[in-house]
Design a protein around this motif. Structure first.
Motif, PDB file in Angstrom:
ATOM      1  N   GLU A  31    -128.621  72.857  78.389  1.00  0.00           N
ATOM      2  CA  GLU A  31    -128.296  74.048  79.177  1.00  0.00           C
ATOM      3  C   GLU A  31    -129.478  75.003  79.152  1.00  0.00           C
ATOM      4  O   GLU A  31    -130.104  75.204  78.101  1.00  0.00           O
ATOM      5  N   GLY A  67    -130.874  74.767  75.401  1.00  0.00           N
ATOM      6  CA  GLY A  67    -129.987  74.816  74.254  1.00  0.00           C
ATOM      7  C   GLY A  67    -128.818  73.875  74.404  1.00  0.00           C
ATOM      8  O   GLY A  67    -128.557  73.305  75.467  1.00  0.00           O
ATOM      9  N   GLN A  68    -128.062  73.735  73.310  1.00  0.00           N
ATOM     10  CA  GLN A  68    -126.864  72.906  73.293  1.00  0.00           C
ATOM     11  C   GLN A  68    -125.839  73.593  72.406  1.00  0.00           C
ATOM     12  O   GLN A  68    -126.186  74.146  71.351  1.00  0.00           O
ATOM     13  N   SER A  69    -124.567  73.563  72.826  1.00  0.00           N
ATOM     14  CA  SER A  69    -123.492  74.198  72.062  1.00  0.00           C
ATOM     15  C   SER A  69    -122.378  73.201  71.817  1.00  0.00           C
ATOM     16  O   SER A  69    -122.169  72.269  72.593  1.00  0.00           O
ATOM     17  N   THR A 117    -126.299  73.585  83.434  1.00  0.00           N
ATOM     18  CA  THR A 117    -126.655  72.398  82.652  1.00  0.00           C
ATOM     19  C   THR A 117    -127.480  71.465  83.524  1.00  0.00           C
ATOM     20  O   THR A 117    -127.109  71.188  84.669  1.00  0.00           O
ATOM     21  N   THR A 157    -130.795  78.281  78.669  1.00  0.00           N
ATOM     22  CA  THR A 157    -130.255  79.499  78.041  1.00  0.00           C
ATOM     23  C   THR A 157    -131.063  80.740  78.384  1.00  0.00           C
ATOM     24  O   THR A 157    -130.562  81.863  78.285  1.00  0.00           O
ATOM     25  N   GLU A 211    -131.715  74.462  69.940  1.00  0.00           N
ATOM     26  CA  GLU A 211    -132.428  75.245  70.938  1.00  0.00           C
ATOM     27  C   GLU A 211    -133.916  74.963  70.818  1.00  0.00           C
ATOM     28  O   GLU A 211    -134.444  74.732  69.722  1.00  0.00           O
ATOM     29  N   LYS A 216    -120.362  77.223  69.838  1.00  0.00           N
ATOM     30  CA  LYS A 216    -121.445  77.670  68.950  1.00  0.00           C
ATOM     31  C   LYS A 216    -122.720  76.887  69.242  1.00  0.00           C
ATOM     32  O   LYS A 216    -122.691  75.670  69.435  1.00  0.00           O
ATOM     33  N   PRO A 217    -123.883  77.573  69.245  1.00  0.00           N
ATOM     34  CA  PRO A 217    -125.143  76.863  69.490  1.00  0.00           C
ATOM     35  C   PRO A 217    -125.490  75.954  68.318  1.00  0.00           C
ATOM     36  O   PRO A 217    -125.362  76.328  67.150  1.00  0.00           O
TER      37      PRO A 217
END
Length: 446
Positions: A33, A50-52, A90, A35, A60, A56-57
């Motif tokens: 994604e 980033g990825q969550s 995304t 960010t 990054e 929650k992350p």
């Protein structure tokens, strides 16, 4: 002091750099994604990927697109997806892993797959439709009924929208002269803030007694109209207690907002025609009812006129016969009296004149009495003429079966009734019914 083996930071990071280059010798496709997004005046674009998980992350990394790649990638992505390339979406990107002894790990992006983002959008839209279907939102608006004569309309759109002007002009300048009340509830009609703005306008409309709420938006790109696939906006439309009608986009566009709305049309003109046709239909019904009532009344009057004409003829004939018989009787009586008195004429001439005068007076009085009785009968007949009754302020009331009503027992609340006056007729809807058998205290309430 014991001496230790060491290396300086640069030497360590150079070893790391060599290790990264050996571990990641080629380019890799990565799902992440965006960010943050920061195009620069020098043509490069700096961003963060980033990825969550669970909100929650978990990862990054810095990334960048060089200026010799950025314009082409941005143009291709937006052309294929109809969505601006930027933070919050995304993407599937091809990256080269790079390590710098000054800036650490960076990902150099040289390609983006628009098909992946399109698939993500389609998947999100599919999930929203499934949630709305499972929650029963798809049918909620369909259970509401538009009034037969919609008058108060709330229009949610932008005041400067060209489609709103077309809708308003077509609706208000109709050749039949139909009148509507339009209340504009302004809202943003594109962009990230549009769903919340439209929801706020829907809540405002729900507090008023509108016949319908119209969401109007002219054509635009897929990106411009993406807000009408928003889940929360769809829930707000479905939950609105007033019928919501949408006119969004072109014929090729079907949005979730259209699916949950009471009715969906595609152009402002079609939206105006929807309400004009509703009033035209009611107009046609009234015309047909007026023709039926007028025909029934005319037939009734014709029958009454024929009956009156027949009664006049019969009365005239009876009076003529009776007068003729009286005249014959008088002639015979006069002859007998004349013959009986002829011999005594000289002796009783004076008495004869008096008797003759009394006979003539009696005959005249009797004739006057018969004429008066005939005139009284004719006056009574004329008094029963329905047209004379209507001229006195009375009316004829017909029920939904078009028959004359003589009691309230044949009428129910909500029925439509016809009322005929001397100079015309009207149609009304029964709001309340009072009967002497039910509530004697309200029998005189109009």
């Amino acid at each position: 002091m014991e001496e230790r083996d060491y290396m300086d930071l640069l030497e360590l990071l150079l070893h790391v750099k060599d290790g990264v280059a050996q571990a990641f010798p080629k380019k890799y496709w990565v799902k992440a994604e965006i960010t943050s997004w920061s195009p620069r005046v020098n043509g490069h674009c700096y961003l963060s990927l980033g990825q969550s998980r669970g909100g929650k992350p978990v990862a990054e990394s810095r990334a960048m697109i060089w200026k010799w790649h950025y314009p082409l990638l941005k143009s291709l992505f937006e052309e294929k997806t109809g969505q601006a390339l930027g933070a919050g979406i995304t993407v599937l990107v091809r990256v080269q892993v790079n390590f710098s002894e000054l800036f650490g790990i960076s990902l150099f992006i040289d390609d983006i797959d628009p098909a992946f983002t399109l698939g993500e959008k389609a998947l999100e839209r599919k999930r929203s439709i499934e949630r709305l279907t499972a929650g029963g939102y798809m049918e909620m608006q369909k259970e509401l009924a538009l009034p037969d004569i919609p008058y108060r309309l709330a229009v949610i759109t932008s005041a400067s929208a060209a489609g709103y002007g077309d809708f308003r002009n077509h609706l208000q300048e109709n050749p039949e002269g139909y009148v509507f009340r339009l209340d504009l509830l302004e809202a943003l009609m594109q962009g990230e803030q549009a769903p919340a703005s439209i929801i706020s306008a829907l809540e405002e409309a729900a507090e008023e007694n509108y016949d319908a709420v119209l969401i109007l938006r002219g054509g635009g790109s897929e990106l411009d109209l993406a807000c009408f696939d928003d889940y929360q906006l769809a829930v707000a439309i479905a939950s609105c207690p007033i019928p919501v009608i949408t006119a969004i986009g072109h014929d090729r566009d079907i949005h979730i907002a259209d699916m949950v709305a009471h009715t969906s049309v595609k152009t402002p003109t079609a939206l105006a025609d929807l309400f004009l046709d509703a009033l035209q239909e009611q107009d046609d019904i009234l015309d047909r009812l007026q023709q039926r009532v007028g025909g029934a009344v005319q037939r009734r009057f014709s029958a009454m006129e024929q009956r009156l004409a027949s009664l006049r003829s019969r009365i005239h004939l009876a009076l003529t016969r009776k007068l003729s018989a009286r005249e014959n009787a008088l002639v015979r009586a006069s002859g007998r009296i004349s013959r009986g008195l002829l011999g005594k004429y000289n002796q009783v001439a004076g008495q004869r004149d008096k008797v003759l005068q009394r006979i003539r007076f009696a005959a005249s009085a009797r004739l006057s009495q018969e004429f008066s009785a005939a005139a009284l009968r004719e006056a009574r007949i004329r008094a029963t003429d329905p047209r004379n009754i209507l001229s006195l302020g009375y009316v004829l009331v017909t029920g939904k079966d078009r028959q004359v009503l003589k009691t309230v027992d044949k009428v129910a609340v909500g029925d439509r009734i016809g009322v005929r006056f001397q100079d015309g007729s009207l149609s009304a809807k029964v709001e309340e019914i009072y009967s002497e058998n039910v509530d004697n205290n309200k029998t005189h309430i109009a």
